[in-house]
Design a protein around this motif. Structure first.
Motif, PDB file in Angstrom:
ATOM      1  N   GLU A 124       0.847  -1.195   0.000  1.00  0.00           N
ATOM      2  CA  GLU A 124       0.000   0.000   0.000  1.00  0.00           C
ATOM      3  C   GLU A 124       0.881   1.244   0.000  1.00  0.00           C
ATOM      4  O   GLU A 124       1.697   1.447   0.909  1.00  0.00           O
ATOM      5  CB  GLU A 124      -0.918   0.032   1.230  1.00  0.00           C
ATOM      6  N   TRP A 125       0.734   2.072  -0.995  1.00  0.00           N
ATOM      7  CA  TRP A 125       1.492   3.321  -1.064  1.00  0.00           C
ATOM      8  C   TRP A 125       0.913   4.326  -0.081  1.00  0.00           C
ATOM      9  O   TRP A 125      -0.265   4.686  -0.183  1.00  0.00           O
ATOM     10  CB  TRP A 125       1.438   3.873  -2.488  1.00  0.00           C
ATOM     11  N   PRO A 126       1.710   4.804   0.887  1.00  0.00           N
ATOM     12  CA  PRO A 126       1.177   5.734   1.880  1.00  0.00           C
ATOM     13  C   PRO A 126       1.220   7.191   1.440  1.00  0.00           C
ATOM     14  O   PRO A 126       0.886   8.079   2.220  1.00  0.00           O
ATOM     15  CB  PRO A 126       2.096   5.511   3.085  1.00  0.00           C
ATOM     16  N   GLY A 127       1.631   7.448   0.211  1.00  0.00           N
ATOM     17  CA  GLY A 127       1.730   8.819  -0.275  1.00  0.00           C
ATOM     18  C   GLY A 127       3.117   9.388  -0.055  1.00  0.00           C
ATOM     19  O   GLY A 127       4.053   8.681   0.312  1.00  0.00           O
ATOM     20  N   VAL A 128       3.248  10.684  -0.285  1.00  0.00           N
ATOM     21  CA  VAL A 128       4.549  11.335  -0.157  1.00  0.00           C
ATOM     22  C   VAL A 128       5.067  11.180   1.276  1.00  0.00           C
ATOM     23  O   VAL A 128       4.365  11.535   2.236  1.00  0.00           O
ATOM     24  CB  VAL A 128       4.431  12.833  -0.512  1.00  0.00           C
ATOM     25  N   PRO A 129       6.290  10.654   1.453  1.00  0.00           N
ATOM     26  CA  PRO A 129       6.775  10.309   2.797  1.00  0.00           C
ATOM     27  C   PRO A 129       7.394  11.477   3.554  1.00  0.00           C
ATOM     28  O   PRO A 129       8.566  11.447   3.933  1.00  0.00           O
ATOM     29  CB  PRO A 129       7.819   9.228   2.497  1.00  0.00           C
ATOM     30  N   VAL A 130       6.605  12.513   3.796  1.00  0.00           N
ATOM     31  CA  VAL A 130       7.125  13.666   4.526  1.00  0.00           C
ATOM     32  C   VAL A 130       6.518  13.783   5.923  1.00  0.00           C
ATOM     33  O   VAL A 130       6.907  14.658   6.700  1.00  0.00           O
ATOM     34  CB  VAL A 130       6.883  14.982   3.743  1.00  0.00           C
ATOM     35  N   GLY A 131       5.560  12.903   6.240  1.00  0.00           N
ATOM     36  CA  GLY A 131       4.913  12.942   7.550  1.00  0.00           C
ATOM     37  C   GLY A 131       5.435  11.845   8.452  1.00  0.00           C
ATOM     38  O   GLY A 131       6.091  10.892   8.011  1.00  0.00           O
ATOM     39  N   ASN A 132       5.128  11.964   9.733  1.00  0.00           N
ATOM     40  CA  ASN A 132       5.526  10.929  10.682  1.00  0.00           C
ATOM     41  C   ASN A 132       4.771   9.627  10.436  1.00  0.00           C
ATOM     42  O   ASN A 132       5.281   8.541  10.730  1.00  0.00           O
ATOM     43  CB  ASN A 132       5.291  11.420  12.109  1.00  0.00           C
ATOM     44  N   GLU A 133       3.554   9.734   9.894  1.00  0.00           N
ATOM     45  CA  GLU A 133       2.781   8.525   9.602  1.00  0.00           C
ATOM     46  C   GLU A 133       3.536   7.619   8.627  1.00  0.00           C
ATOM     47  O   GLU A 133       3.593   6.406   8.798  1.00  0.00           O
ATOM     48  CB  GLU A 133       1.417   8.883   9.016  1.00  0.00           C
ATOM     49  N   GLU A 134       4.118   8.236   7.583  1.00  0.00           N
ATOM     50  CA  GLU A 134       4.862   7.452   6.599  1.00  0.00           C
ATOM     51  C   GLU A 134       6.101   6.824   7.239  1.00  0.00           C
ATOM     52  O   GLU A 134       6.488   5.713   6.902  1.00  0.00           O
ATOM     53  CB  GLU A 134       5.271   8.331   5.417  1.00  0.00           C
ATOM     54  N   GLY A 135       6.717   7.547   8.164  1.00  0.00           N
ATOM     55  CA  GLY A 135       7.869   6.980   8.865  1.00  0.00           C
ATOM     56  C   GLY A 135       7.493   5.755   9.664  1.00  0.00           C
ATOM     57  O   GLY A 135       8.217   4.747   9.665  1.00  0.00           O
ATOM     58  N   GLU A 136       6.358   5.823  10.337  1.00  0.00           N
ATOM     59  CA  GLU A 136       5.889   4.668  11.116  1.00  0.00           C
ATOM     60  C   GLU A 136       5.574   3.492  10.200  1.00  0.00           C
ATOM     61  O   GLU A 136       5.931   2.338  10.495  1.00  0.00           O
ATOM     62  CB  GLU A 136       4.646   5.056  11.920  1.00  0.00           C
ATOM     63  N   ILE A 137       4.882   3.766   9.091  1.00  0.00           N
ATOM     64  CA  ILE A 137       4.473   2.703   8.166  1.00  0.00           C
ATOM     65  C   ILE A 137       5.683   2.033   7.524  1.00  0.00           C
ATOM     66  O   ILE A 137       5.792   0.797   7.492  1.00  0.00           O
ATOM     67  CB  ILE A 137       3.529   3.273   7.080  1.00  0.00           C
ATOM     68  N   ILE A 138       6.608   2.825   7.010  1.00  0.00           N
ATOM     69  CA  ILE A 138       7.761   2.265   6.292  1.00  0.00           C
ATOM     70  C   ILE A 138       8.686   1.520   7.244  1.00  0.00           C
ATOM     71  O   ILE A 138       9.155   0.413   6.932  1.00  0.00           O
ATOM     72  CB  ILE A 138       8.512   3.378   5.532  1.00  0.00           C
ATOM     73  N   SER A 139       8.964   2.080   8.420  1.00  0.00           N
ATOM     74  CA  SER A 139       9.849   1.401   9.364  1.00  0.00           C
ATOM     75  C   SER A 139       9.227   0.101   9.861  1.00  0.00           C
ATOM     76  O   SER A 139       9.927  -0.899  10.048  1.00  0.00           O
ATOM     77  CB  SER A 139      10.197   2.321  10.540  1.00  0.00           C
ATOM     78  N   ALA A 140       7.904   0.090  10.060  1.00  0.00           N
ATOM     79  CA  ALA A 140       7.228  -1.136  10.498  1.00  0.00           C
ATOM     80  C   ALA A 140       7.251  -2.193   9.403  1.00  0.00           C
ATOM     81  O   ALA A 140       7.459  -3.384   9.675  1.00  0.00           O
ATOM     82  CB  ALA A 140       5.789  -0.824  10.902  1.00  0.00           C
ATOM     83  N   ALA A 141       7.037  -1.777   8.150  1.00  0.00           N
ATOM     84  CA  ALA A 141       7.048  -2.726   7.040  1.00  0.00           C
ATOM     85  C   ALA A 141       8.437  -3.306   6.810  1.00  0.00           C
ATOM     86  O   ALA A 141       8.583  -4.481   6.457  1.00  0.00           O
ATOM     87  CB  ALA A 141       6.543  -2.049   5.769  1.00  0.00           C
TER      88      ALA A 141
END
Length: 265
Positions: A155-172
């Protein structure tokens, strides 16, 4: 008269590892020099995509890391124009600003104390494979360092400039060294800059091989036991250093401006 033709494979492996320990040691390059060379190596390896992508390495102080300045391409990075930033992306050394997408690097470094270098890029073949929403499939001996070591975020979380994307990518990413990000690109990590650089070149080659093989037929899997053996054999620190030295020598022939003075490799 040959003396080793009847030696067991385990004996030969052990001998080769001891020889590599003797012949391939640590270089005298600084972190800045290794990082600048990695940017040029990545550029030559097809990892450039305009200003997209970030390459970083931990600084000496906790919560800091070096990265490139936004506005410069990988082919323009030198040891002198790198930035040192903190987890809030505040510049501690250097001029300019980091890429705001570096935020997810902070999350990975926090979650993975074993990681000292992160390379995130959008190379052509890895990006094309990511468009298909299929994981990387390792089915060739050259790419076995990535065997069972490449996660997949569908699932693409969108542009990775937010903390949400950091959480998603590091968890994955989990405990893997690499991850293919759907509709995005690739990310590799390493305990050293040399390891991460080697894996970055390798994941793009693996993606290209996979696309070629998929176009020709059905990819057949490797034997898991043999693939794991190959993964471990090709993932040693000394092998990464030998690989990096070769790539760096090539890069210096085309980009002698990326480091100051003469370096020995």
């Amino acid at each position: 008269m040959a003396k080793t033709l009847h030696d067991a494979k385990s004996v030969l492996v052990d001998r080769a590892e001891r020889q590599m320990d003797r012949h391939f040691g640590d270089s005298a390059l600084t972190t800045r020099q290794k990082l600048a060379l990695t940017c040029r190596i990545a550029y030559d390896g097809g990892h450039d995509s305009g200003l997209a992508g970030q390459i970083s390495s931990r600084g000496q102080e906790p919560g800091t890391y070096y990265t490139q300045r936004l506005g410069l391409g990988f082919d323009e990075i030198t040891e002198d124009n790198l930035l040192l930033v903190n987890e809030d992306l505040e510049v501690l050394e250097g001029d300019g600003m980091p890429n705001p997408a570096n935020r997810f690097h902070s999350w990975i470094y926090r979650e993975r104390p074993d990681v000292n270098c992160i390379i995130h890029t959008h190379p052509l073949h890895a990006a094309a494979l990511a468009m298909l929403e299929v994981p990387l499939m390792v089915s060739h001996m050259d790419t076995t360092p990535l065997y069972d070591d490449c996660a997949f975020l569908k699932e693409w979380p969108g542009v990775p400039v937010g903390n949400e994307e950091g959480e998603i990518i590091s968890a994955a990413l989990g405990d893997k060294r690499a991850i293919l990000l759907a509709h995005h690109g690739q990310l590799v990590t390493g305990a050293t800059i040399e390891e991460a650089c080697t894996l970055a070149l390798l994941i793009e080659r693996a993606a290209r091989l996979q696309l070629l093989a998929m176009a020709a037929g059905t990819i057949q899997p490797l034997d898991p036991k043999l693939a794991r053996e190959a993964h471990d054999w090709t993932s040693t620190d000394r092998r990464s250093k030998a690989n990096f030295a070769y790539y760096a020598r090539k890069a210096l022939r085309g980009h002698p401006d990326c480091v100051n003075g003469k370096v020995e490799l």
